[in-house]
Design an enzyme around this catalytic site. Structure first.
Site, PDB file in Angstrom:
ATOM      1  N   ASP A   1      -0.913  -6.478  -0.419  1.00  0.00           N
ATOM      2  CA  ASP A   1      -1.413  -5.348   1.388  1.00  0.00           C
ATOM      3  C   ASP A   1      -3.044  -5.231   1.079  1.00  0.00           C
ATOM      4  O   ASP A   1      -3.836  -4.775   0.043  1.00  0.00           O
ATOM      5  CB  ASP A   1      -0.980  -4.088   1.197  1.00  0.00           C
ATOM      6  CG  ASP A   1       0.583  -3.933   1.816  1.00  0.00           C
ATOM      7  OD1 ASP A   1       0.529  -5.743   2.845  1.00  0.00           O
ATOM      8  OD2 ASP A   1       1.591  -3.510   2.114  1.00  0.00           O
TER       9      ASP A   1
ATOM     10  N   GLU B   1       9.299  -4.443  11.082  1.00  0.00           N
ATOM     11  CA  GLU B   1       9.669  -3.387   9.992  1.00  0.00           C
ATOM     12  C   GLU B   1      10.568  -1.760  10.691  1.00  0.00           C
ATOM     13  O   GLU B   1       9.140  -1.802  12.525  1.00  0.00           O
ATOM     14  CB  GLU B   1       8.301  -2.631   9.692  1.00  0.00           C
ATOM     15  CG  GLU B   1       8.623  -1.738   9.566  1.00  0.00           C
ATOM     16  CD  GLU B   1       7.826  -0.348   8.422  1.00  0.00           C
ATOM     17  OE1 GLU B   1       8.387   0.798   8.016  1.00  0.00           O
ATOM     18  OE2 GLU B   1       6.962  -0.941   7.598  1.00  0.00           O
TER      19      GLU B   1
ATOM     20  N   ASP C   1       1.013  -1.057  -0.109  1.00  0.00           N
ATOM     21  CA  ASP C   1      -0.142   0.148   0.164  1.00  0.00           C
ATOM     22  C   ASP C   1       1.032   1.118  -0.143  1.00  0.00           C
ATOM     23  O   ASP C   1       0.564   2.229  -0.159  1.00  0.00           O
ATOM     24  CB  ASP C   1      -1.557   0.231   1.683  1.00  0.00           C
ATOM     25  CG  ASP C   1      -0.691  -0.024   2.766  1.00  0.00           C
ATOM     26  OD1 ASP C   1       0.611  -0.526   3.079  1.00  0.00           O
ATOM     27  OD2 ASP C   1      -1.215  -0.191   3.974  1.00  0.00           O
ATOM     28  N   SER C   2       2.403   1.088  -0.013  1.00  0.00           N
ATOM     29  CA  SER C   2       2.989   1.929   0.070  1.00  0.00           C
ATOM     30  C   SER C   2       2.968   2.572  -1.096  1.00  0.00           C
ATOM     31  O   SER C   2       2.810   3.804  -1.597  1.00  0.00           O
ATOM     32  CB  SER C   2       4.511   1.656  -0.226  1.00  0.00           C
ATOM     33  OG  SER C   2       4.667   0.186  -0.847  1.00  0.00           O
TER      34      SER C   2
ATOM     35  N   GLU D   1      -1.243  -5.568   8.893  1.00  0.00           N
ATOM     36  CA  GLU D   1      -0.629  -4.396   9.406  1.00  0.00           C
ATOM     37  C   GLU D   1      -1.501  -5.286  11.589  1.00  0.00           C
ATOM     38  O   GLU D   1      -2.800  -5.170  11.110  1.00  0.00           O
ATOM     39  CB  GLU D   1      -0.617  -3.940   9.646  1.00  0.00           C
ATOM     40  CG  GLU D   1       0.172  -3.058   8.223  1.00  0.00           C
ATOM     41  CD  GLU D   1       0.582  -1.576   8.075  1.00  0.00           C
ATOM     42  OE1 GLU D   1       0.906  -1.638   7.207  1.00  0.00           O
ATOM     43  OE2 GLU D   1       0.089  -1.243   9.085  1.00  0.00           O
TER      44      GLU D   1
ATOM     45  N   LYS E   1      -1.861  -9.036   2.688  1.00  0.00           N
ATOM     46  CA  LYS E   1      -0.566  -8.844   4.127  1.00  0.00           C
ATOM     47  C   LYS E   1      -1.935  -7.841   4.657  1.00  0.00           C
ATOM     48  O   LYS E   1      -2.003  -7.101   4.406  1.00  0.00           O
ATOM     49  CB  LYS E   1       0.836  -8.362   3.706  1.00  0.00           C
ATOM     50  CG  LYS E   1       1.538  -7.966   4.777  1.00  0.00           C
ATOM     51  CD  LYS E   1       2.728  -7.259   4.443  1.00  0.00           C
ATOM     52  CE  LYS E   1       2.664  -6.215   3.917  1.00  0.00           C
ATOM     53  NZ  LYS E   1       2.970  -4.821   4.824  1.00  0.00           N
TER      54      LYS E   1
END
Length: 276
Positions: A89, A188, A50-51, A121, A119
């Site tokens: 993501d 991270e 999602d960056s 978080e 993925k």
């Protein structure tokens, strides 16, 4: 001829999980078909991160990224990958309400993009969701430490896990995700010693981004390591090229030649009897 890659030899989440303690797992982000082809040739995982919201769309953070954006870029990456495991993501707001919401959106991501895994978080509070997804056939990669979707509650893009209490909390988060069935966990922006500790303590591969050399693999944002994104440069990024500078010079040269009427030259134009 079909433009869809032959995926008979494509790596899957099980292959990545089996690399625990073995050859390091190589992961880079990819958002477009041309970049996916380059990543696919050398990497084990192509992460549609999602960056992309910040790198491609100019957003100030990943929070504004939508499901539609992830699906669009996930499809593009899938067209360029025949070997690397494709992980997409889950964007902010697409899974936090509970396991059922997460399943609906994860299933949509997999069905519409052709990815092998998603993925998400979060730590122990996401373990139930991870287990729910895995039990229903959706492989999950976890992500702990600095979780960019939570940047507003973390107080910025700071190193996480400094101090015994915070280190223990993050280690417990990673263990909970592994126990819930995640096939790998991204670590991270952690102190190197904590990255080493978690790697030793959990049974699935750790993929580090600013978490030290001892992780089972490494990931970077491809635009960062190629020098294409210059808004900021985290300490953990190594620049392997300066393509942004090269592109700037090339565009400047093109503009100068157009203004001076030196482009197009004779070799770039068509005329009677000239080959196309």
């Amino acid at each position: 001829m079909s433009a869809t890659p032959d995926r008979k030899g494509q790596l899957g989440p099980g292959d990545i999980r089996a690399r625990k303690g073995g050859e390091p797992v190589v992961c880079l982000t990819a958002y477009t078909t041309p970049m996916a082809r380059l990543v696919d040739a050398h990497c084990d995982i192509a992460l549609v991160g999602d960056s992309l919201g910040m790198v491609l769309h100019g957003l100030p953070s990943t929070i504004g990224v939508s499901m539609e954006m992830m699906i669009l870029h996930g499809k593009a990456v899938a067209r360029g990958c025949s070997r690397a495991c494709i992980v997409v993501d889950m964007p902010f707001g697409s899974y936090e309400e509970g396991p059922e919401q997460a399943f609906r959106n994860a299933a949509r991501l997999m069905a519409e993009t052709g990815c092998q895994a998603v993925k998400l978080e979060g730590g122990r509070h996401m373990a139930e969701t991870v287990a729910f997804l895995v039990a229903r056939g959706i492989p999950v990669m976890g992500h702990v430490g600095l979780t960019p979707q939570s940047v507003n509650t973390l107080g910025g893009y700071k190193v996480q896990g400094r101090g015994h209490h915070e280190a223990d909390r993050i280690a417990a988060d990673a263990a909970a995700l592994a126990d819930a069935g995640a096939f790998a966990v991204v670590l991270e922006k952690l102190p190197e010693a904590l990255g080493r500790r978690i790697t030793q303590e959990i049974a699935v591969p750790t993929i580090g981004i600013g978490a030290g050399l001892d992780c089972d693999g490494q990931v970077l944002v491809v635009d960062d390591m190629l020098g294409l994104f210059s808004d900021f440069r985290p300490k953990f990024v190594k620049r392997y090229a300066e393509l942004g500078q090269d592109a700037d010079a090339a565009i400047a040269a093109y503009a100068a030649e157009v203004r001076a009427r030196r482009f197009p030259g004779p070799e770039h134009v068509f005329g009677e009897g000239k080959p196309a």
